[in-house]
Design a protein around this motif. Structure first.
Motif, short mmCIF file in Angstrom:
data_model
loop_
_atom_site.label_atom_id
_atom_site.label_comp_id
_atom_site.label_asym_id
_atom_site.label_seq_id
_atom_site.Cartn_x
_atom_site.Cartn_y
_atom_site.Cartn_z
N ASP A 243 25.73 47.01 40.07
CA ASP A 243 26.05 46.14 40.23
C ASP A 243 25.51 44.76 40.55
O ASP A 243 26.48 43.51 39.77
CB ASP A 243 27.15 46.00 42.06
CG ASP A 243 27.85 44.86 42.78
OD1 ASP A 243 28.55 44.83 41.57
OD2 ASP A 243 27.08 44.59 43.64
N ASN B 274 26.37 41.64 37.98
CA ASN B 274 26.43 39.97 38.48
C ASN B 274 25.52 39.33 37.51
O ASN B 274 25.82 37.96 37.65
CB ASN B 274 26.16 39.87 39.67
CG ASN B 274 26.81 40.19 40.94
OD1 ASN B 274 27.66 39.38 41.58
ND2 ASN B 274 26.56 41.01 41.48
N THR C 19 35.29 45.68 42.07
CA THR C 19 35.60 44.32 42.04
C THR C 19 34.86 42.93 40.90
O THR C 19 35.74 42.56 40.45
CB THR C 19 35.35 43.76 43.51
OG1 THR C 19 35.61 44.00 44.41
CG2 THR C 19 35.01 42.07 43.42
N ASP C 20 33.59 43.19 40.73
CA ASP C 20 32.52 42.30 39.45
C ASP C 20 32.92 43.35 38.61
O ASP C 20 33.39 42.47 37.43
CB ASP C 20 31.33 43.06 40.26
CG ASP C 20 30.63 42.40 41.55
OD1 ASP C 20 30.90 40.89 41.11
OD2 ASP C 20 30.09 41.90 41.81
N LYS D 65 35.81 41.01 37.69
CA LYS D 65 35.90 39.51 37.65
C LYS D 65 36.00 39.46 36.52
O LYS D 65 35.78 37.81 36.11
CB LYS D 65 35.23 39.28 38.53
CG LYS D 65 35.15 38.92 40.54
CD LYS D 65 34.24 39.00 41.20
CE LYS D 65 34.90 38.48 42.49
NZ LYS D 65 35.31 37.33 42.77
N ASP D 66 35.03 40.14 35.94
CA ASP D 66 34.14 40.34 34.66
C ASP D 66 34.74 39.76 33.25
O ASP D 66 35.00 39.42 32.30
CB ASP D 66 32.83 40.53 34.51
CG ASP D 66 31.84 40.18 35.03
OD1 ASP D 66 31.74 39.41 35.85
OD2 ASP D 66 31.19 41.37 35.38
N GLU E 228 30.74 31.43 37.71
CA GLU E 228 31.07 31.52 38.80
C GLU E 228 32.56 30.74 38.96
O GLU E 228 33.59 31.26 39.89
CB GLU E 228 30.76 30.70 40.18
CG GLU E 228 28.97 31.90 40.54
CD GLU E 228 29.21 33.37 40.68
OE1 GLU E 228 30.62 33.56 41.64
OE2 GLU E 228 28.82 34.10 40.40
N LYS F 6 35.26 34.01 37.95
CA LYS F 6 34.93 34.72 38.07
C LYS F 6 36.00 35.12 40.21
O LYS F 6 35.64 34.88 41.16
CB LYS F 6 33.83 34.76 39.02
CG LYS F 6 32.63 35.13 37.71
CD LYS F 6 31.73 35.47 38.27
CE LYS F 6 30.99 36.81 38.32
NZ LYS F 6 29.96 37.50 38.23
N GLY G 261 35.83 38.72 46.23
CA GLY G 261 34.39 39.30 46.09
C GLY G 261 34.50 40.09 47.89
O GLY G 261 34.24 41.15 48.43
#
Length: 250
Positions: A28, A32, A106-107, A110-111, A150, A153, A158
């Motif tokens: 994780d 990020n 989630t991440d 997002k990416d 950011e 995203k 999140g």
């Protein structure tokens, strides 16, 4: 001959699970650091991306406090009431799995999606002077790189997914401990069990109110967190309809 407490023996018997938790935390963290996909944003697409760039009502550092530390405090309270180390260990393990698995999912999304946030315009053009590529029509952002990163995203939320991961697990846990499904009709028990879910929902609402997310981001985040928390709880505990909502031994 060395002495080991019941808690340490239990943790050692699940050492592989704790190592996987560590691996999930590392993954994780790396997610990020990755630059998200920069979705095409043309001038005619800016209409819904020009909301004010406000501060978070709930900062990211506050999410672990109410979604992880407060539930663990409640687990410890039940431990002092019942002296059940097995229950404390598995509740903590399940909560952390729920949170970290949700965080990774989630991440990753997002990416991969790279959806612009509702406040993307002010992130991209802090001087409010838009610049677009003459050939493609895509934005040429002039803002701070980290802020722009950011800005891509938005989907899913999140804050919301982590909230439902931790507080959703807590809701399941409480429903078993206070035997909300004992068919005696204690509406107060139901209210107590639903309270964590209400808090998680309110957190999601702040993300829309702060213009950091579209409502669909929040909805998707809630589904992810609640689904993962349900799976993690049922992997470690019986259904809350069972007596005491916990196993009696290791």
């Amino acid at each position: 001959m060395t002495f080991q407490s019941p808690g340490s023996k239990l943790a050692l018997s699940h050492k592989h699970d704790w190592l996987i938790l560590l691996l999930l935390a590392v993954i994780d963290g790396l997610l990020n650091l990755i630059e998200p996909f920069h979705r095409y944003v043309g001038e005619n697409m800016m209409t819904n991306l020009m909301f004010p760039f406000k501060k978070d009502t709930i900062p990211m550092w506050g999410v672990p406090i109410y979604s992880i530390f407060i539930p663990i405090f409640i687990f410890i309270a039940f431990y002092f009431a019942r002296r059940d180390m097995y229950d404390l260990h598995h509740a903590t393990l399940g909560l952390l799995f729920s949170s970290l698995i949700t965080g990774v999912i989630t991440d990753c999304i997002k990416d991969a999606v790279g959806r612009p946030r509702p406040n993307f315009f002010q992130r991209c053009f802090p001087d409010k002077i838009p610049v677009y590529d003459k050939d493609t029509g895509d934005v040429l952002c002039t803002g701070i790189k980290a802020v722009i990163k950011e800005g891509y995203k938005s989907f899913p939320s999140g804050h919301t997914s982590w909230s439902f991961a931790g507080l959703g697990f807590l809701s399941w846990y409480l429903s078993g401990k206070i035997r909300v499904f004992d068919r005696r009709g204690h509406i107060g028990k139901l209210c107590l069990v639903l309270l964590p879910l209400l808090i998680a929902a309110l957190v999601g609402i702040t993300r829309v109110d702060d213009y950091w997310h579209h409502w669909t981001d929040v909805f998707a985040g809630g589904i992810i967190g609640l689904t993962v928390s349900t799976i993690c709880y049922l992997l470690l505990f019986p259904l809350p309809t069972q007596p005491h909502g916990t196993y009696s031994c290791c």
